[in-house]
Design a protein around this motif. Sequence first.
Motif, PDB file in Angstrom:
ATOM      1  N   PHE A 127     -83.838  93.739 -60.723  1.00 49.95           N
ATOM      2  CA  PHE A 127     -82.512  94.207 -60.330  1.00 49.95           C
ATOM      3  C   PHE A 127     -82.540  95.704 -60.015  1.00 49.95           C
ATOM      4  O   PHE A 127     -82.012  96.152 -58.992  1.00 49.95           O
ATOM      5  CB  PHE A 127     -81.534  93.893 -61.465  1.00 49.95           C
ATOM      6  CG  PHE A 127     -80.149  94.396 -61.250  1.00 49.95           C
ATOM      7  CD1 PHE A 127     -79.323  93.811 -60.298  1.00 49.95           C
ATOM      8  CD2 PHE A 127     -79.653  95.450 -61.995  1.00 49.95           C
ATOM      9  CE1 PHE A 127     -78.040  94.277 -60.092  1.00 49.95           C
ATOM     10  CE2 PHE A 127     -78.371  95.929 -61.804  1.00 49.95           C
ATOM     11  CZ  PHE A 127     -77.560  95.333 -60.853  1.00 49.95           C
ATOM     12  N   TYR A 128     -83.200  96.484 -60.888  1.00 47.68           N
ATOM     13  CA  TYR A 128     -83.237  97.936 -60.673  1.00 47.68           C
ATOM     14  C   TYR A 128     -84.093  98.304 -59.466  1.00 47.68           C
ATOM     15  O   TYR A 128     -83.759  99.215 -58.707  1.00 47.68           O
ATOM     16  CB  TYR A 128     -83.763  98.646 -61.929  1.00 47.68           C
ATOM     17  CG  TYR A 128     -82.815  98.563 -63.102  1.00 47.68           C
ATOM     18  CD1 TYR A 128     -81.437  98.574 -62.910  1.00 47.68           C
ATOM     19  CD2 TYR A 128     -83.300  98.478 -64.398  1.00 47.68           C
ATOM     20  CE1 TYR A 128     -80.568  98.492 -63.983  1.00 47.68           C
ATOM     21  CE2 TYR A 128     -82.432  98.394 -65.482  1.00 47.68           C
ATOM     22  CZ  TYR A 128     -81.069  98.404 -65.260  1.00 47.68           C
ATOM     23  OH  TYR A 128     -80.221  98.320 -66.328  1.00 47.68           O
TER      24      TYR A 128
ATOM     25  N   ARG B 203     -82.176  97.729 -56.486  1.00 48.39           N
ATOM     26  CA  ARG B 203     -81.165  98.760 -56.316  1.00 48.39           C
ATOM     27  C   ARG B 203     -81.774 100.041 -55.740  1.00 48.39           C
ATOM     28  O   ARG B 203     -81.177 100.688 -54.881  1.00 48.39           O
ATOM     29  CB  ARG B 203     -80.497  99.052 -57.658  1.00 48.39           C
ATOM     30  CG  ARG B 203     -79.137  99.647 -57.462  1.00 48.39           C
ATOM     31  CD  ARG B 203     -78.180  99.228 -58.508  1.00 48.39           C
ATOM     32  NE  ARG B 203     -78.419 100.013 -59.713  1.00 48.39           N
ATOM     33  CZ  ARG B 203     -77.619  99.951 -60.765  1.00 48.39           C
ATOM     34  NH1 ARG B 203     -76.566  99.161 -60.752  1.00 48.39           N
ATOM     35  NH2 ARG B 203     -77.872 100.666 -61.821  1.00 48.39           N
ATOM     36  N   LEU B 204     -82.977 100.376 -56.232  1.00 47.62           N
ATOM     37  CA  LEU B 204     -83.663 101.552 -55.679  1.00 47.62           C
ATOM     38  C   LEU B 204     -83.941 101.358 -54.195  1.00 47.62           C
ATOM     39  O   LEU B 204     -83.804 102.287 -53.391  1.00 47.62           O
ATOM     40  CB  LEU B 204     -84.981 101.796 -56.427  1.00 47.62           C
ATOM     41  CG  LEU B 204     -84.874 102.396 -57.827  1.00 47.62           C
ATOM     42  CD1 LEU B 204     -86.220 102.352 -58.524  1.00 47.62           C
ATOM     43  CD2 LEU B 204     -84.372 103.841 -57.735  1.00 47.62           C
TER      44      LEU B 204
END
Lengths: 467, 334
Positions: free
Chosen positions: A428-429, A432-433
């Motif tokens: 998820f992160y 997002r990045l």
Amino acid sequence: MDSVAALDPVMLARLQFAFTISFHIIFPSFTIGLSAYIATLGVMWLATGQERYRRIAQFWTKIFAVSFGMGVVSGIVLSYEFGTNWSRFSVVAGNIVGPLAGYEVLSAFFLEASFLAIMLFGGNRVPRWLHALSAVIVAIGTALSAFWILSANSWMHTPAGHEMRDGVAFPLDWFAIVFNPSFLYRLAHMLNASYLTAGFVVLAVGARYLVANRHDEEARTMLRMALGLLIILAPLQLFLGDQHGLNTLKHQPIKIAAMEAHWDGKEPGDFHIFAWPDEKAEQNRFAISIPRGASLILTHDPNGLFPGLKSVPPQDRPPVKSVFFAFRVMLGIGFFMIGAALFGGLLWWRGTLFRTRWYLWVMSHSWWIGFVAVLAGWIVTESGRQPWIVQGILRTADATSPVLGGALATTLVLFVLVYGVVFSFGIFYINRLINKGPQGSAIEPPKSLGGTLASAGDATREAVAKG
Amino acid sequence: MIEPHLPLIWAGIIGTAVALYVVLDGFDLGIGVLFPFAKDDNERSQMMASIAPFWDGNETWLVMGGVGLLVAFPPAYAVIMPAFYLPVIVMVLALVFRGVAFEFREVGGHKTLWSIAFAAGSTVAGFCQGVILGALIQGIRVERGAFAGGPFDWATPFALVCGLGVVAGYALLGATWLVMKTEGPVAERARAHARLLLVVVLVFMAVVSIWTPLSIPRIFERWFSLPNFFYLSPVPLLTALTAYVGWRALEKNRDTAPFVASIGLFLLGYAGLAISCFPYLVPPSLTIWQTAAAPASQAFMLIGTAILLPLILAYTAYVYWVFRGKVKPGGSYH
């Protein structure tokens, strides 16, 4: 509770190890390649002074940091699992595998950890060249790590340079141990796989930005750099895989027999595009095959013979289905990679790469193919070695620890839960990045209305992100 | 020529690696233990920033300890890991949580969640390490070279006390690290914490020092027979002196001395335990000689260690030097 305690500890130990090591390998196979890419960007920035290289390097470094962190922590688990799950393996093979793992720690882990710190946090504290050099050292560290751990793993497939005394392996010749017969093939195949994996991720991200009309300059650079590499490495992987296969045929013929679902060694082998290997009946069902295809690939002769599964008793055969299907998954992805890279090269040559939206769209959704191929490849080679943990020396069933099934079942559940949570958040992160994109990019001169709007949108997004 | 000494040399190397681990990862795990006591997220970010460049290298010493045991003493590794199966697995899982928290907390929006993961992961990992240590001192049931006990043999009152003691000790290292490496309210609060923790740690050290000889005759013998008593009496005396120096340094608002004194306390406690257990790697049955790997394996690895370990220490020191100085409130290395 009784039913849990009665669970087969060998099966549970295997399941747990398979789960934790599969989870782990996802990250190194990405970070080995990505660190090399970041290092290349750093050197390009030093050499050309072009800002875009720095922006792209910074962008990927953030993603690298998240992935590397997950790789480190899941790797620590493994260094203890050899003892917690496979203590008898540690006794039998410790004299050999121990030092190889030890060299990995001493030559690679400390190097990576220390220079990663400079790479991540040292931008304002060390000279520019040292910052770029740190990225190079981290890339070398990841490759060194692969060198030692693949040497240890290869020794488990093709043990050499040792003698057995009272059931324990003792080293005789370290050169023969480190450079055991399958090592260089495995190393080349796996390193190339890592570069391919990272290459397709970079390609996918570049394509994703182009499809979305964002970060045009960075996206084009990513696409060109990734494609330039993949055009060479994707076909090369076919050659390396073929060579590795021939090496396996020489040293672990039954693994090859399982990969090809080849039962009878007295007949030439067909190449099965699809089949359902029936292990009880010792034959294939629903086979769609290229007659004598496997013989042609493996012996370079349509009438060539190679050992079949029936040449050893059933208890000495690996699980045929997992080896057979995993091999097909890997192979299929390999050919897709070659096609995607060469077709992309053709578009590039004709000057339409950045405009061929359907190709970019497909590529933007292909970021995962390298990971699946790597996992499939490891399933082929590790399942294919069964029932041995060290080929010909120690059976997996004899390698376990004196730990009860109940304890193993409990921790297996814990592993699945913890890794599930960590992995979900990690993906998820990272996503997002990627959505956020490279930062600090200048708004490009408008080429079309679409471009202008996209750039304006970008600027707004960045302003919002910064605020 | 060197061959007969190899097990002793390797015991020394692994002992050093574990000591380095305990001190280095000790302070960054300790930051996690202190996390809940920070005022807000900014303070927590400042605390985390003070260790962000170091934690990965620090934790590598844990891998070095585990792999070193496999390299040099495979039979001991094969007994210790199954014996402490549950605390080892829980420890590595806790380390997973706190390890990913460094990056996740930076890039994600779930700051509180990863602060909790970091605090809980650090505390649980330290506790498990203490439990393993305590249970190892008490001994492992071994039959024919393999672990022969049950999955909860480690869960003794003594081991649980050791677990708490190590958590307190790590918190002390973390607090004195913050005194040395941060500025502002974080450093001030850390100074107050450090004073309290110093007392707590001394109590734990006293309890363990009294408990072990009283419950294990072999350890009583080691410390209280003559002439050992005279040779070994400097250990507790030095401990008392170091604690006093640390206390004074905290009162005088020194920055570095409290951290150095805390390291001194740790090393003295560690030395005390080593004295209690030597030459057993797996008390009370397997010695370092009985569990040594093949001399050829120990020698092969020793060559690499002799070349690479000084290099590692050199560039580790360089990284600490690059990131020297204090982290200001709201500051980070990012």
